[in-house]
Design a protein around this motif. Structure first.
Motif, PDB file in Angstrom:
ATOM      1  N   GLY A  65       0.675  -1.185  -0.200  1.00 54.80           N
ATOM      2  CA  GLY A  65      -0.332   0.200  -0.004  1.00 54.80           C
ATOM      3  C   GLY A  65       0.669   1.626   0.190  1.00 54.80           C
ATOM      4  O   GLY A  65       0.352   2.389  -0.745  1.00 54.80           O
ATOM      5  N   ASP A  66       2.279   1.670   0.111  1.00 51.95           N
ATOM      6  CA  ASP A  66       2.903   1.933   0.514  1.00 51.95           C
ATOM      7  C   ASP A  66       2.640   3.600  -1.138  1.00 51.95           C
ATOM      8  O   ASP A  66       3.610   4.189  -0.720  1.00 51.95           O
ATOM      9  CB  ASP A  66       4.545   1.451   0.685  1.00 51.95           C
ATOM     10  CG  ASP A  66       4.486   1.334   2.230  1.00 51.95           C
ATOM     11  OD1 ASP A  66       3.403   1.748   2.810  1.00 51.95           O
ATOM     12  OD2 ASP A  66       5.323   1.317   2.831  1.00 51.95           O
ATOM     13  N   LEU A  67       2.873   2.669  -2.179  1.00 50.14           N
ATOM     14  CA  LEU A  67       3.090   2.813  -3.694  1.00 50.14           C
ATOM     15  C   LEU A  67       2.505   4.190  -4.071  1.00 50.14           C
ATOM     16  O   LEU A  67       2.426   4.832  -4.352  1.00 50.14           O
ATOM     17  CB  LEU A  67       3.811   1.597  -4.601  1.00 50.14           C
ATOM     18  CG  LEU A  67       4.320   2.177  -5.843  1.00 50.14           C
ATOM     19  CD1 LEU A  67       5.655   3.202  -5.599  1.00 50.14           C
ATOM     20  CD2 LEU A  67       4.727   0.952  -6.272  1.00 50.14           C
ATOM     21  N   SER A  68       1.385   4.086  -3.217  1.00 47.03           N
ATOM     22  CA  SER A  68       0.103   4.696  -3.901  1.00 47.03           C
ATOM     23  C   SER A  68       0.228   5.808  -3.597  1.00 47.03           C
ATOM     24  O   SER A  68      -0.626   7.082  -3.905  1.00 47.03           O
ATOM     25  CB  SER A  68      -1.334   4.405  -3.643  1.00 47.03           C
ATOM     26  OG  SER A  68      -0.883   4.433  -1.237  1.00 47.03           O
ATOM     27  N   GLY A  69       0.930   6.760  -2.907  1.00 47.92           N
ATOM     28  CA  GLY A  69       1.405   7.780  -2.581  1.00 47.92           C
ATOM     29  C   GLY A  69       2.080   8.505  -3.560  1.00 47.92           C
ATOM     30  O   GLY A  69       1.527  10.481  -3.601  1.00 47.92           O
ATOM     31  N   ILE A  70       2.058   7.997  -4.077  1.00 46.74           N
ATOM     32  CA  ILE A  70       3.464   8.554  -5.573  1.00 46.74           C
ATOM     33  C   ILE A  70       2.183   9.176  -6.600  1.00 46.74           C
ATOM     34  O   ILE A  70       2.439  10.273  -7.333  1.00 46.74           O
ATOM     35  CB  ILE A  70       3.694   6.997  -6.346  1.00 46.74           C
ATOM     36  CG1 ILE A  70       4.630   7.919  -7.804  1.00 46.74           C
ATOM     37  CG2 ILE A  70       2.259   6.671  -7.616  1.00 46.74           C
ATOM     38  CD1 ILE A  70       5.215   7.079  -8.401  1.00 46.74           C
ATOM     39  N   ALA A  71       0.765   9.431  -6.254  1.00 44.62           N
ATOM     40  CA  ALA A  71       0.128  10.589  -7.002  1.00 44.62           C
ATOM     41  C   ALA A  71      -0.685  11.691  -6.102  1.00 44.62           C
ATOM     42  O   ALA A  71      -1.608  11.928  -6.274  1.00 44.62           O
ATOM     43  CB  ALA A  71      -2.066   9.121  -6.792  1.00 44.62           C
ATOM     44  N   ALA A  72       0.408  11.530  -4.381  1.00 44.53           N
ATOM     45  CA  ALA A  72       0.201  13.022  -4.078  1.00 44.53           C
ATOM     46  C   ALA A  72       1.116  13.673  -3.759  1.00 44.53           C
ATOM     47  O   ALA A  72       2.482  13.308  -4.515  1.00 44.53           O
ATOM     48  CB  ALA A  72      -0.604  12.134  -2.914  1.00 44.53           C
ATOM     49  N   MET A  73       1.313  14.754  -4.044  1.00 41.76           N
ATOM     50  CA  MET A  73       2.200  15.928  -3.795  1.00 41.76           C
ATOM     51  C   MET A  73       3.104  15.564  -2.451  1.00 41.76           C
ATOM     52  O   MET A  73       2.774  15.145  -1.648  1.00 41.76           O
ATOM     53  CB  MET A  73       1.633  17.362  -3.588  1.00 41.76           C
ATOM     54  CG  MET A  73       2.649  17.911  -3.763  1.00 41.76           C
ATOM     55  SD  MET A  73       3.688  18.607  -5.647  1.00 41.76           S
ATOM     56  CE  MET A  73       1.886  19.676  -6.261  1.00 41.76           C
ATOM     57  N   GLY A  74       4.541  15.266  -2.539  1.00 38.67           N
ATOM     58  CA  GLY A  74       5.474  15.143  -1.678  1.00 38.67           C
ATOM     59  C   GLY A  74       5.731  15.572  -0.625  1.00 38.67           C
ATOM     60  O   GLY A  74       5.014  17.037  -0.687  1.00 38.67           O
ATOM     61  N   GLU A  75       6.463  15.825   0.461  1.00 41.46           N
ATOM     62  CA  GLU A  75       6.622  16.586   0.791  1.00 41.46           C
ATOM     63  C   GLU A  75       7.597  16.716   1.630  1.00 41.46           C
ATOM     64  O   GLU A  75       8.587  16.514   1.655  1.00 41.46           O
ATOM     65  CB  GLU A  75       5.299  15.866   2.625  1.00 41.46           C
ATOM     66  CG  GLU A  75       3.943  16.311   2.307  1.00 41.46           C
ATOM     67  CD  GLU A  75       3.412  15.062   4.034  1.00 41.46           C
ATOM     68  OE1 GLU A  75       4.490  14.713   4.405  1.00 41.46           O
ATOM     69  OE2 GLU A  75       1.976  15.159   3.495  1.00 41.46           O
ATOM     70  N   PRO A  76       8.288  18.548   1.315  1.00 41.01           N
ATOM     71  CA  PRO A  76      10.057  18.218   2.389  1.00 41.01           C
ATOM     72  C   PRO A  76       9.937  18.393   3.614  1.00 41.01           C
ATOM     73  O   PRO A  76      10.227  19.489   4.365  1.00 41.01           O
ATOM     74  CB  PRO A  76       9.472  20.194   2.374  1.00 41.01           C
ATOM     75  CG  PRO A  76       8.278  20.581   2.668  1.00 41.01           C
ATOM     76  CD  PRO A  76       7.113  20.113   1.780  1.00 41.01           C
ATOM     77  N   LYS A  77      10.972  17.435   3.540  1.00 33.50           N
ATOM     78  CA  LYS A  77      11.066  16.631   4.475  1.00 33.50           C
ATOM     79  C   LYS A  77      12.761  16.639   4.717  1.00 33.50           C
ATOM     80  O   LYS A  77      13.468  16.668   3.941  1.00 33.50           O
ATOM     81  CB  LYS A  77      11.092  15.163   4.935  1.00 33.50           C
ATOM     82  CG  LYS A  77       8.535  14.819   4.865  1.00 33.50           C
ATOM     83  CD  LYS A  77       8.734  13.339   5.341  1.00 33.50           C
ATOM     84  CE  LYS A  77       6.581  13.547   5.866  1.00 33.50           C
ATOM     85  NZ  LYS A  77       6.722  12.423   5.605  1.00 33.50           N
ATOM     86  N   ASP A  78      12.754  16.716   6.466  1.00 31.98           N
ATOM     87  CA  ASP A  78      14.866  17.286   6.802  1.00 31.98           C
ATOM     88  C   ASP A  78      14.975  15.987   5.572  1.00 31.98           C
ATOM     89  O   ASP A  78      16.061  16.361   5.350  1.00 31.98           O
ATOM     90  CB  ASP A  78      14.651  17.529   8.186  1.00 31.98           C
ATOM     91  CG  ASP A  78      14.032  18.388   8.577  1.00 31.98           C
ATOM     92  OD1 ASP A  78      13.686  19.589   7.190  1.00 31.98           O
ATOM     93  OD2 ASP A  78      13.899  18.775   9.903  1.00 31.98           O
ATOM     94  N   PHE A  79      14.658  14.689   6.096  1.00 31.10           N
ATOM     95  CA  PHE A  79      15.956  13.854   5.317  1.00 31.10           C
ATOM     96  C   PHE A  79      15.862  13.735   3.722  1.00 31.10           C
ATOM     97  O   PHE A  79      16.514  13.023   3.503  1.00 31.10           O
ATOM     98  CB  PHE A  79      15.755  12.784   5.667  1.00 31.10           C
ATOM     99  CG  PHE A  79      14.458  11.501   5.133  1.00 31.10           C
ATOM    100  CD1 PHE A  79      14.443  10.764   4.484  1.00 31.10           C
ATOM    101  CD2 PHE A  79      12.764  11.844   6.115  1.00 31.10           C
ATOM    102  CE1 PHE A  79      12.840   9.703   3.913  1.00 31.10           C
ATOM    103  CE2 PHE A  79      11.744  11.010   5.444  1.00 31.10           C
ATOM    104  CZ  PHE A  79      11.653  10.844   4.420  1.00 31.10           C
ATOM    105  N   LEU A  80      14.261  13.935   3.290  1.00 23.40           N
ATOM    106  CA  LEU A  80      14.476  14.522   2.020  1.00 23.40           C
ATOM    107  C   LEU A  80      15.526  15.731   1.559  1.00 23.40           C
ATOM    108  O   LEU A  80      16.487  15.005   0.372  1.00 23.40           O
ATOM    109  CB  LEU A  80      13.018  14.558   1.505  1.00 23.40           C
ATOM    110  CG  LEU A  80      11.554  13.000   1.624  1.00 23.40           C
ATOM    111  CD1 LEU A  80      10.878  13.859   1.345  1.00 23.40           C
ATOM    112  CD2 LEU A  80      12.570  11.665   0.995  1.00 23.40           C
ATOM    113  N   LEU A  81      15.463  16.401   2.436  1.00 29.70           N
ATOM    114  CA  LEU A  81      16.520  17.576   1.280  1.00 29.70           C
ATOM    115  C   LEU A  81      18.247  17.566   2.236  1.00 29.70           C
ATOM    116  O   LEU A  81      18.592  17.313   1.186  1.00 29.70           O
ATOM    117  CB  LEU A  81      15.510  18.894   2.523  1.00 29.70           C
ATOM    118  CG  LEU A  81      14.540  19.242   1.862  1.00 29.70           C
ATOM    119  CD1 LEU A  81      14.026  19.911   3.207  1.00 29.70           C
ATOM    120  CD2 LEU A  81      13.947  19.661   0.571  1.00 29.70           C
TER     121      LEU A  81
END
Length: 523
Positions: free
Chosen positions: A69-85
């Motif tokens: 079920g984790d992959l469904s998030g590809i349809a939503a806008m990403g969020e600028p979280k610290d670890f991603l940045l």
């Protein structure tokens, strides 16, 4: 950092622990297939999401299964979280931004996506035999059943159609054995029990109409990006054999329907086969041979197949040799089999003098992988220790309201959500049995003889069964071997004309029966 015609995967780690170079997958080699492997929790799903985003942004449709079920998030806008940045900064990903991607959700059960169906005829006898774990003798009976359906103009659409045909074959086993080869009632009974098991496991939701049109998973969004088809597979994984068979059917349909395109500038479709070990586990030799054949030949149709699994040993060597683009996440080496897997994975890469590949595999951190892709004239690049780029869409599942909203706006909304049940083998054979019973009653009470039945069910007969043999009009009616009353010359002439029409229908059904390369290739 984004280079035209290339998909950005991540930044390669140098001996001084810097990330000065980017790792790409050349888009023109996207149809050369690939492999994503690694232990649980090492980042395979995020890597799959990154590649799906990159292919979509390049205008390539994508099909992938969502196991957790984790992959469904590809349809939503990403969020600028610290670890991603922080990850983007580490690999000097200056163009990193957040967005959402065009997605269509699919589900065999119709709960978390649009219903996905195939007909029994499209599935073919080989895949059905695999699905039911049938013996060789039972698979032979299935092949005869499909032959009878083809010759008799019996559309096999859903489970009850095949159940009705098998019941007919059991009742006429001796006549069928004479014409098509030995059919035992025991084999027919075993297949009927297998169908009952499939029905209880939920396969009844999969077989039927409207069947999935392959063109619907190859759509391009209005903004030019490829649509990402996400199959909800969390419930489907409760029946892993159905899951593997369904995805294999899709591959065979793609192979059968798509034209030859050679090596295009970019793929026509990229297909991610998650939990790929389920496809090869306990598969008979003939099926493995045909999987290898499809993987080898589907490249020329412009389709790239990417297998996702934990261990490279899960994929047979003959298939592994076809996978030119490799992403290897960390593996553990606690047992002899795991140590062998590490060595196998290391040996498939082109060595890098900066590190020992087998040692690096066990030292990779989460989100880090060994990457080698095809370059130049199709040769594999030197393996690089790569930090996978952060996804642009959301990491994690959608909420139910978000999923419902996307489904309501889908280009196929309402197309697959209702069942169709047109006249097929079940209705035809049921009507045929009723007609025979009425004929038997009419012999006892001639004055109450039933009216002529001009429906498809009334016209249907299988030549050679003694059901439609001509007799001179001056002779009294006689019974054939099957016990049904023979027809008069006039009746035979009328039915002969009707059968010429039915023959055309049967030819069309026959063409439908050979759809799906895995069900139609000769051994």
């Amino acid at each position: 950092m984004v280079d035209a015609g290339k998909l950005f995967i991540g930044g390669s780690r140098k001996p001084d622990d810097s990330f000065k170079e980017a790792e790409y997958l050349d888009l023109k080699f996207g149809n050369r297939h690939g492999l994503i492997t690694g232990a649980t929790g090492t980042g395979k799903t995020v890597t799959l999401q990154v590649l799906a985003e990159e292919f979509s942004a390049a205008g390539v449709p994508v099909f992938c299964s969502d196991i957790k079920g984790d992959l469904s998030g590809i349809a939503a806008m990403g969020e600028p979280k610290d670890f991603l940045l922080k990850r983007a900064e580490q690999i000097q990903y200056a163009d990193y931004d957040f967005t959402k991607f065009p997605v269509m959700f699919w589900d065999l059960y119709g709960e978390k996506g649009h219903r996905v169906r195939a007909t029994i005829a499209e599935m073919g006898p080989l895949l059905l035999a695999r699905l039911m774990d049938a013996s060789d003798a039972q698979e032979g009976v299935l092949n005869i059943a499909f032959k009878i359906a083809d010759q008799g103009g019996l559309p096999l659409l859903d489970l009850k159609d095949l159940q009705a045909l098998l019941n007919y074959m059991g009742e006429h086993a001796s006549e069928i054995s004479t014409q098509f080869g030995f059919v035992s009632k025991a084999s027919v009974g075993s297949l009927q029990r297998g169908l009952l098991t499939l029905e209880q496991q939920g396969a009844i939701h999969f077989f039927g109409e409207p069947a999935l049109q392959i063109s619907d998973i190859m759509r391009i969004a209005p903004d030019g990006r490829g649509m990402i088809s996400v199959l909800a597979a969390d419930k489907l994984m409760m029946n892993p054999r159905l899951y593997a068979t369904f995805l294999l059917w899709m591959l065979s349909e793609l192979f059968e329907e798509l034209p030859e395109v050679g090596d295009p500038e970019k793929p026509k479709l990229v297909f991610f086969f998650d939990e790929a070990h389920l496809l090869f586990s306990e598969a008979p030799k003939v099926l493995l041979e045909r999987v290898e054949q499809v993987v080898r030949l589907i490249r020329s149709k412009g389709v790239g197949v990417y297998f996702v699994t934990q261990n490279p040993l899960d994929v047979p060597e003959t298939v592994l040799a076809q996978l030119g683009n490799r992403v290897q996440h960390a593996l553990r080496a606690y047992t002899p089999r795991e140590q062998k897997a590490v060595k196998t994975a290391a040996d498939t890469f082109r060595a890098n003098p900066d590190f020992k590949t087998d040692e690096a595999i066990t030292q990779l951190g989460t989100g880090e992988a060994l990457v080698s892709t095809l370059e130049g004239k199709g040769a594999p690049s030197m393996v690089e220790r790569t930090l996978i780029r952060p996804p642009s869409a959301r990491i994690g599942p959608l909420s139910e309201p978000e999923r419902s909203q996307i489904m309501n706006m889908s280009p196929v909304a309402g197309v697959y959500d209702r069942d169709l049940d047109r006249e097929s083998a079940f209705e035809i054979l049921t009507a045929r049995a009723k007609k025979a019973a009425d004929a038997e009653a009419a012999k006892r009470q001639p004055e109450e003889a039933p009216a002529e039945d001009n429906s498809a069910a009334g016209r249907w007969s299988l030549p050679g069964f003694g059901d439609a043999q001509d007799e001179p009009a001056t002779k009294p009616a006689a019974k054939g071997r099957s016990g049904y009353q023979r027809e008069t010359v006039i009746e035979a002439a009328m039915k002969s004309a009707a059968r010429s029409v039915a023959s055309s229908v049967a030819n069309q059904i026959g063409r439908a029966l050979v759809r799906g390369i895995l069900g139609s290739l000769k051994r």
